[in-house]
Design an enzyme around this catalytic site. Structure first.
Site, PDB file in Angstrom:
ATOM      1  N   TYR A  89      31.624  26.575  41.016  1.00 47.84           N
ATOM      2  CA  TYR A  89      32.057  26.007  42.305  1.00 47.84           C
ATOM      3  C   TYR A  89      30.910  25.303  43.028  1.00 47.84           C
ATOM      4  O   TYR A  89      31.047  24.152  43.448  1.00 47.84           O
ATOM      5  CB  TYR A  89      32.692  27.099  43.177  1.00 47.84           C
ATOM      6  N   ASN A 141      39.173  32.620  36.008  1.00 49.82           N
ATOM      7  CA  ASN A 141      39.626  33.451  37.122  1.00 49.82           C
ATOM      8  C   ASN A 141      41.135  33.366  37.358  1.00 49.82           C
ATOM      9  O   ASN A 141      41.843  32.601  36.711  1.00 49.82           O
ATOM     10  CB  ASN A 141      38.818  33.179  38.398  1.00 49.82           C
ATOM     11  N   GLU A 151      44.691  42.706  45.910  1.00 50.89           N
ATOM     12  CA  GLU A 151      45.567  41.811  45.173  1.00 50.89           C
ATOM     13  C   GLU A 151      46.495  42.666  44.315  1.00 50.89           C
ATOM     14  O   GLU A 151      46.051  43.627  43.682  1.00 50.89           O
ATOM     15  CB  GLU A 151      44.658  40.869  44.355  1.00 50.89           C
ATOM     16  N   HIS A 160      33.435  39.750  41.273  1.00 51.75           N
ATOM     17  CA  HIS A 160      33.017  39.019  42.466  1.00 51.75           C
ATOM     18  C   HIS A 160      31.548  39.221  42.816  1.00 51.75           C
ATOM     19  O   HIS A 160      31.231  39.707  43.910  1.00 51.75           O
ATOM     20  CB  HIS A 160      33.873  39.438  43.668  1.00 51.75           C
ATOM     21  N   ASN A 180      39.013  37.147  47.882  1.00 48.93           N
ATOM     22  CA  ASN A 180      38.527  36.533  46.651  1.00 48.93           C
ATOM     23  C   ASN A 180      37.616  35.361  47.028  1.00 48.93           C
ATOM     24  O   ASN A 180      37.947  34.586  47.924  1.00 48.93           O
ATOM     25  CB  ASN A 180      39.709  36.059  45.815  1.00 48.93           C
TER      26      ASN A 180
END
Ligand code: FDA
Length: 500
Positions: free
Chosen positions: A15, A113, A355, A440, A478
């Site tokens: 990212y 992911n 989640e 994470h 997340n």
């Protein structure tokens, strides 16, 4: 090639790296991205780029001879199997007290992911990154990140009827019955495509047990979004299967960056050194922290601040599963992409955002699985081991107790109400909590502590940190939207202020 000179070099293509690459190239700057993993654009002998979770092969794991599944057991028996040693897409990187799962390849974590794209709570973001202007994050950079990532929302009416989300409806209804609110989760997986999968009109991916080892369809991973847009400028080069091993100031100006080219068995086939005016560390929380801690210890970047290597956390991750009654079926067909979360963050005695996770085994198992994100306050540090030349992380498994305690409040209550029990056969033999791994990793190079307020490394003009290592161990949801938005904010400032 060795000896090249580039204006900007980005280490890692997750990212942080993808945002950096797009904004640099759009500003007219030729940018070289160096990525240790593979390009993942070529189909194997089965016609697919990626394998699924039911039949993992060499493509699944980074340089291992057996799989190391997060849910490593079933009925207390190891669920792992032998695979060929290969530069597979998911790394289970083992430290003393925790395994850290990370994506390896062009696109980083976006390849593996669950695609959940969650904006953190504003008040919590203000707590974790107090030096960042909130209004600009929420008005400008989070929306910009969501657009760049291709985030979309599930159709709530379809959710109610889709066979593949029965597990999530069961999870929601049970949470509600215990007084816990639930919320839909946005995703970068194309929900319109998923609808067609459910209708059997397109090849299945999320509905074919594809997640964590890659998706062959439907997923808007970074190679299809930010990196594709950067490539379209004509100013991007991506060099895959090259591991950056050193960054040192160059007498010719800028920095010299050393990298090992590796083959698919991980063997070094060449070593190259290039010179870059600016170097952006985007190797992920672990990758960036390890590189910088090693460079400081080896005297290559000796003036890096003490804060480099500090403040690492696992976003409070803990996994747990419940066994439902025989009449409470969760479905043989489960989408690999989660769509709903239990939001008990407001509980000051133990904030939890969980989640409702799929268990896409392709058969009815009556399992409700959860990945809980908690406010675990424990933080670890990276340190260089001069005897091995490696970098360790001092996290201890027992440090996850606060995460277990918080999650237990929620799931004990649900079990009590449903008159159900935990599964104790999935994370080991007689082990309820998946507390020894994380999806994470965050921190190690905290914004405004190890770097300035925009990711610049003090003392080394032209060195920047752009990834999850900037975030102090926790973001309450997340993390990839937070990482993307922060990178958008920082690169905008850097492009405005610094001379290129
Ligand atoms: P990221 O890890 O993405 O990228 C770093 C890149 O640098 C990698 O490609 C790596 O190979 C490369 N690299 C490292 N060292 C290098 C070196 N020395 N030389 C060259 N390259 C190097 N998050 C979320 O928000 N929603 C979700 O649903 C999920 N689900 C999920 C599932 C699983 C199985 C995992 C493992 C993770 C998630 N995540 C998630 C987490 C999310 O994927 C993660 O937070 C981000 O990918 C981190 O982004 P970064 O840019 O920090 O690094």
């Amino acid at each position: 090639a060795s000896g090249d000179h580039v204006p900007a070099l980005v280490i890692g293509s997750g990212y942080g790296g993808a945002v950096t690459a797009l904004r640099l190239t759009q500003s007219g700057i030729a940018t070289a991205v160096v990525e240790m993993g593979m390009a993942w654009n070529t189909a194997g002998s089965d016609g697919k780029v990626f394998c699924n979770v039911l039949n993992p092969d060499q493509r699944s794991y980074w340089l291992r001879t057996s799989t190391d599944q997060p849910i490593g057991y079933f009925l207390g028996i190891s669920a792992n199997k032998s695979i060929g040693r290969y530069t597979g897409v998911l790394d289970s990187e083992k430290f003393a007290g925790i395994r850290v799962y990370q994506g390896r390849g062009v696109g980083g974590g976006s390849l593996v992911n669950g695609g959940m794209a969650v904006v953190p709570r504003r008040d919590y973001f203000a707590q974790i990154l107090p030096s960042v202007d909130l209004a600009s994050m929420y008005d400008t950079y989070f929306p910009r990140a969501n657009t760049g990532l291709g985030v979309n929302a599930i159709d709530p009416a379809w959710f109610e009827t889709a066979e593949c989300y029965r597990f999530a409806r069961v999870g929601r209804d049970q949470a509600k019955a215990s007084g816990y609110p639930t919320t839909f989760l946005n995703n970068v997986y194309d929900f319109a495509y998923m609808k067609q999968e459910q209708a059997n009109t397109v090849p299945r991916s999320a509905l074919a047990s594809e997640v964590i080892y890659g998706n062959n369809h439907g997923k808007r991973s970074l190679d299809k979004t930010y990196l594709a847009a950067a490539a379209a400028t004509g100013r991007l080069s991506i060099t895959a299967q090259h591991v950056v091993t050193a960054v040192v100031p160059s007498s010719a100006g800028g920095y010299s960056v050393t990298m090992n080219q590796i083959d698919t068995a991980g063997a070094v086939v060449a070593t190259k050194t290039v010179r870059a005016d600016k170097v952006f560390f985007a190797a992920g929380s672990v990758g960036t922290s390890k590189l910088l801690v090693a460079m400081r210890a080896l005297g290559k970047l000796p003036n890096l601040p003490d804060a480099v290597g500090q403040g690492w956390g696992n976003n409070g991750n803990v996994m747990v599963a419940r066994a439902n009654h025989i009449w409470n079926t969760t479905g043989a067909l489960e989408s690999g992409m989660p769509a709903m979360g239990i939001d008990n963050w407001a509980d000051s005695a133990g904030p939890v955002f969980a989640e409702i996770a799929p268990f896409p085994a392709g058969t009815e198992l009556w399992i409700s699985l959860y990945l809980a994100i908690t406010k675990n306050p424990n933080r670890a540090a990276f340190s260089f081991d001069s005897s091995t030349g490696g970098v360790g992380l001092n996290w201890q498994t027992a440090w996850n107790q606060p995460a277990i305690d918080a999650a237990k409040r929620v799931f004990d209550t649900i079990n009590k109400k449903q008159v159900t029990v935990y599964r104790s056969d999935l994370f080991g033999v007689n082990k309820v909590w998946g507390d020894d791994f994380t999806y994470h990793p965050l921190g190690g190079c905290i914004l405004n502590q190890a770097t300035d307020n925009y990711g610049r490394l003090p003392g080394y003009p032209g060195l920047y940190v752009m990834d999850g290592s900037l975030i102090p161990g926790s973001t309450g949801v997340n993390p990839f939207v937070t990482i993307t938005a922060l990178a958008e904010r920082n690169i905008e400032q850097i492009l405005t202020i610094d001379s290129f």
